[in-house]
Design a protein around this motif. Structure first.
Motif, short mmCIF file in Angstrom:
data_model
loop_
_atom_site.label_atom_id
_atom_site.label_comp_id
_atom_site.label_asym_id
_atom_site.label_seq_id
_atom_site.Cartn_x
_atom_site.Cartn_y
_atom_site.Cartn_z
N HIS A 143 -18.49 -113.68 -58.47
CA HIS A 143 -16.54 -113.51 -58.98
C HIS A 143 -16.92 -111.96 -59.26
O HIS A 143 -17.62 -111.58 -59.86
CB HIS A 143 -16.31 -113.97 -59.62
CG HIS A 143 -14.78 -114.09 -60.18
ND1 HIS A 143 -14.16 -114.75 -61.15
CD2 HIS A 143 -13.98 -113.26 -59.59
CE1 HIS A 143 -13.26 -114.35 -60.79
NE2 HIS A 143 -12.65 -113.52 -59.76
N ASP A 173 -9.42 -109.08 -56.93
CA ASP A 173 -10.75 -110.05 -57.35
C ASP A 173 -10.79 -110.94 -55.84
O ASP A 173 -10.65 -111.24 -55.29
CB ASP A 173 -10.67 -111.15 -58.46
CG ASP A 173 -9.98 -110.67 -59.36
OD1 ASP A 173 -10.01 -109.82 -60.01
OD2 ASP A 173 -9.90 -111.61 -60.58
N PHE A 183 -14.92 -109.74 -60.05
CA PHE A 183 -13.54 -110.01 -61.21
C PHE A 183 -12.86 -108.00 -61.85
O PHE A 183 -14.19 -107.00 -61.94
CB PHE A 183 -13.68 -110.57 -62.25
CG PHE A 183 -12.74 -109.87 -63.71
CD1 PHE A 183 -11.94 -111.11 -63.65
CD2 PHE A 183 -12.80 -109.54 -64.66
CE1 PHE A 183 -10.84 -111.56 -63.99
CE2 PHE A 183 -11.70 -109.68 -65.11
CZ PHE A 183 -10.45 -110.50 -65.50
N GLU A 205 -22.15 -119.28 -56.60
CA GLU A 205 -20.81 -118.44 -55.40
C GLU A 205 -20.80 -117.02 -57.06
O GLU A 205 -21.33 -116.89 -58.07
CB GLU A 205 -18.90 -118.32 -56.70
CG GLU A 205 -18.46 -118.75 -57.53
CD GLU A 205 -16.96 -119.12 -57.85
OE1 GLU A 205 -16.46 -119.42 -56.73
OE2 GLU A 205 -16.74 -119.19 -58.47
N LYS A 214 -14.33 -114.22 -54.82
CA LYS A 214 -15.25 -115.13 -54.87
C LYS A 214 -15.67 -115.13 -53.56
O LYS A 214 -14.66 -115.26 -52.87
CB LYS A 214 -14.65 -116.32 -55.68
CG LYS A 214 -14.02 -115.79 -56.71
CD LYS A 214 -13.43 -117.46 -57.56
CE LYS A 214 -12.54 -117.31 -59.01
NZ LYS A 214 -12.78 -118.94 -59.59
#
Length: 144
Positions: A88, A98, A90, A86, A100
């Protein structure tokens, strides 16, 4: 005005200032880096191992920003062995935006992500994947 009244007025003003600051600080929202911060801290040796596994790679995946998208590209030998992964996106200043996203590479062993859903400012991409029962982690910063 005499001295006793001036001293009492100074104490009252100071108490009012303190109460005002307490009320303001209670209304201020605090964004933690992670909601489960303590659990992540206890398992940080695993994270160190993931980073070391990434650093030990001869050919590393690349994350580049091209126009209105971010592109993740894996070397052929790594892409064929990925079990899961994955990325992410951020935002250090606001964790409510955020994102993901699961890695799903195309035939060119890459995946692109549009930046139009991301706000302007500093972002970190945290790339994490598992290959041959080893986990890897890479982090890169970019500004939109």
């Amino acid at each position: 005005m005499n001295w006793p009244r001036s001293i009492i007025l100074a104490f009252v003003l100071f108490a009012g200032l303190v109460i005002t600051m307490v009320v303001i600080s209670m209304k201020h929202e605090v964004n933690l880096v992670a909601h489960n911060y303590y659990e992540e801290e206890l398992a940080y040796q695993d994270q160190i191992d993931r980073i070391q596994n990434f650093n030990d790679l001869a050919d590393k995946p690349t994350i580049i920003r091209r126009g209105e998208e971010i592109i993740v590209t894996f070397p052929i030998h790594l892409a064929s062995e990925i079990q899961s992964g994955e990325i992410h996106f951020f935002r250090p200043s606001d964790n409510s935006i955020d994102k993901k996203i699961e890695l799903k590479l195309d035939q060119a062993y890459s995946q692109s992500f549009p930046t139009n859903g991301l706000g302007k400012g500093l972002w970190k991409t945290k790339l994490r994947w598992k290959s041959n029962d080893k986990e890897y982690f890479s982090e890169q910063r970019f500004v939109l």
